[in-house]
Design an enzyme around this catalytic site. Structure first.
Site, PDB file in Angstrom:
ATOM      1  N   ASP A   1       0.789  -1.246   0.000  1.00  0.00           N
ATOM      2  CA  ASP A   1       0.000   0.000   0.000  1.00  0.00           C
ATOM      3  C   ASP A   1       0.821   1.297   0.000  1.00  0.00           C
ATOM      4  OD1 ASP A   1      -1.792  -2.038   0.302  1.00  0.00           O
ATOM      5  OD2 ASP A   1      -2.816  -1.240   2.048  1.00  0.00           O
TER       6      ASP A   1
ATOM      7  N   ASP B   1      -4.566  -0.550  -1.640  1.00  0.00           N
ATOM      8  CA  ASP B   1      -5.891  -0.387  -1.071  1.00  0.00           C
ATOM      9  C   ASP B   1      -6.720   0.219  -2.216  1.00  0.00           C
ATOM     10  OD1 ASP B   1      -6.968  -0.908   1.481  1.00  0.00           O
ATOM     11  OD2 ASP B   1      -7.039   1.225   1.990  1.00  0.00           O
TER      12      ASP B   1
ATOM     13  N   HIS C   1     -10.208   7.446   1.569  1.00  0.00           N
ATOM     14  CA  HIS C   1      -8.850   7.224   1.058  1.00  0.00           C
ATOM     15  C   HIS C   1      -8.860   6.151  -0.022  1.00  0.00           C
ATOM     16  CE1 HIS C   1      -9.443   4.064   4.043  1.00  0.00           C
ATOM     17  NE2 HIS C   1      -8.571   3.355   3.351  1.00  0.00           N
TER      18      HIS C   1
ATOM     19  N   CYS D   1      -2.037  -2.167   7.704  1.00  0.00           N
ATOM     20  CA  CYS D   1      -1.999  -3.177   6.642  1.00  0.00           C
ATOM     21  C   CYS D   1      -0.689  -3.959   6.578  1.00  0.00           C
ATOM     22  CB  CYS D   1      -2.325  -2.531   5.305  1.00  0.00           C
ATOM     23  SG  CYS D   1      -4.068  -2.040   5.237  1.00  0.00           S
TER      24      CYS D   1
ATOM     25  N   LYS E   1      -6.946  -4.739  -3.071  1.00  0.00           N
ATOM     26  CA  LYS E   1      -7.703  -5.291  -1.933  1.00  0.00           C
ATOM     27  C   LYS E   1      -8.657  -4.253  -1.383  1.00  0.00           C
ATOM     28  CE  LYS E   1      -4.195  -3.962   1.374  1.00  0.00           C
ATOM     29  NZ  LYS E   1      -5.005  -2.995   2.116  1.00  0.00           N
TER      30      LYS E   1
ATOM     31  N   HIS F   1     -10.507   1.037  -2.829  1.00  0.00           N
ATOM     32  CA  HIS F   1     -11.887   1.053  -2.342  1.00  0.00           C
ATOM     33  C   HIS F   1     -12.859   1.665  -3.350  1.00  0.00           C
ATOM     34  CE1 HIS F   1     -10.354  -0.138   1.486  1.00  0.00           C
ATOM     35  NE2 HIS F   1      -9.832   1.025   1.813  1.00  0.00           N
TER      36      HIS F   1
HETATM   37  C1  VGL Z   1      -4.670   1.150   5.551  1.00  0.00           C
HETATM   38  C2  VGL Z   1      -6.080   2.324   6.913  1.00  0.00           C
HETATM   39  C3  VGL Z   1      -7.137   2.053   6.078  1.00  0.00           C
HETATM   40  C4  VGL Z   1      -3.280   0.662   5.265  1.00  0.00           C
HETATM   41  C5  VGL Z   1      -5.711   0.861   4.704  1.00  0.00           C
HETATM   42  O1  VGL Z   1      -2.963   0.374   4.088  1.00  0.00           O
HETATM   43  O2  VGL Z   1      -2.475   0.560   6.218  1.00  0.00           O
HETATM   44  N1  VGL Z   1      -4.850   1.873   6.653  1.00  0.00           N
HETATM   45  N2  VGL Z   1      -6.946   1.322   4.975  1.00  0.00           N
HETATM   46 ZN    ZN Z   2      -8.409   1.340   3.414  1.00  0.00          ZN
END
Ligand code: VGL
Ligand code: ZN
Length: 184
Positions: A12, A54, A73, A137, A98, A56
């Site tokens: 990420d 990430d 985010h 993550c 993901k 979404h």
């Molecule tokens: C993450 C918060 C929300 C990460 C992903 O990649 O660490 N943190 N979604």
């Molecule tokens: Zn996230």
């Protein structure tokens, strides 16, 4: 050294988690020297390189507007969801998305991605891991990797925690779980 069973996993490293992003991890831009050194090393040795993201949908359940814990985010196809431009990914990098469902979040790069099967198919037994965020993550991915029986080297200089105070505790927990902490 025989390391045909090793892969590099970058978790990420996206604009929204870096400085200036909507869920910026403190001091995150300090990871790039380490991350890029290991990308070059992995590339030179022919290791598979996997970068998770990430990814979404709009109105994802983890967003504050939906009662979730995080500001909006990494919305699919936005600037914030792009891999950070300082990360020098070679073209053959395997990208894994993901957290793509509306009502389910996924912190681990293994969650809902079948990434385990990719590693098994390539005979991978050891992972070198870096990325963001250490306490979210990265931690979830590394714990899953250990549960699945992978050897894990975590690049301490290639990761940072969202909650800065949590960083040392998370590192200790992971070390107790058999993770090798690599400090350059
Ligand atoms: C993450 C918060 C929300 C990460 C992903 O990649 O660490 N943190 N979604
Ligand atoms: Zn996230």
């Amino acid at each position: 050294m025989s390391d045909h069973d090793t892969a590099l996993l970058l978790v990420d490293i996206q604009n929204d988690f870096c400085e200036g992003g909507s869920l910026a991890v403190p001091d995150s831009n300090a990871i790039f020297d380490t991350v890029n050194q290991w990308i070059a090393l992995a590339h030179g040795r022919g290791w598979p390189i996997v970068a998770s993201r990430d990814w979404h949908p709009r109105e994802h359940c983890s967003f504050e507007a939906r009662g979730g814990p995080w500001p909006e985010h990494c919305v699919q196809d936005t600037h914030g969801a792009e891999f950070h431009p300082h990360m020098q990914l070679p073209p053959e990098t395997v990208r894994v998305s993901k957290g793509t469902s509306f009502e389910t979040d996924a912190y681990s790069a293994f969650d809902g991605t079948e990434l385990e099967h990719y590693f098994r198919r390539h005979g991978i037994r050891k992972l070198v891991v870096a990325g963001l965020a250490l306490d979210v993550c990265v931690q979830a991915s590394v714990r899953d990797a250990r549960k699945l029986g992978f050897d894990v080297d975590l690049l301490v200089d290639g990761t940072r925690a969202v909650d800065k105070a949590e960083g040392p505790r998370v590192l200790q927990t992971l070390e107790d779980d058999g993770v090798h902490l690599v400090r350059e």
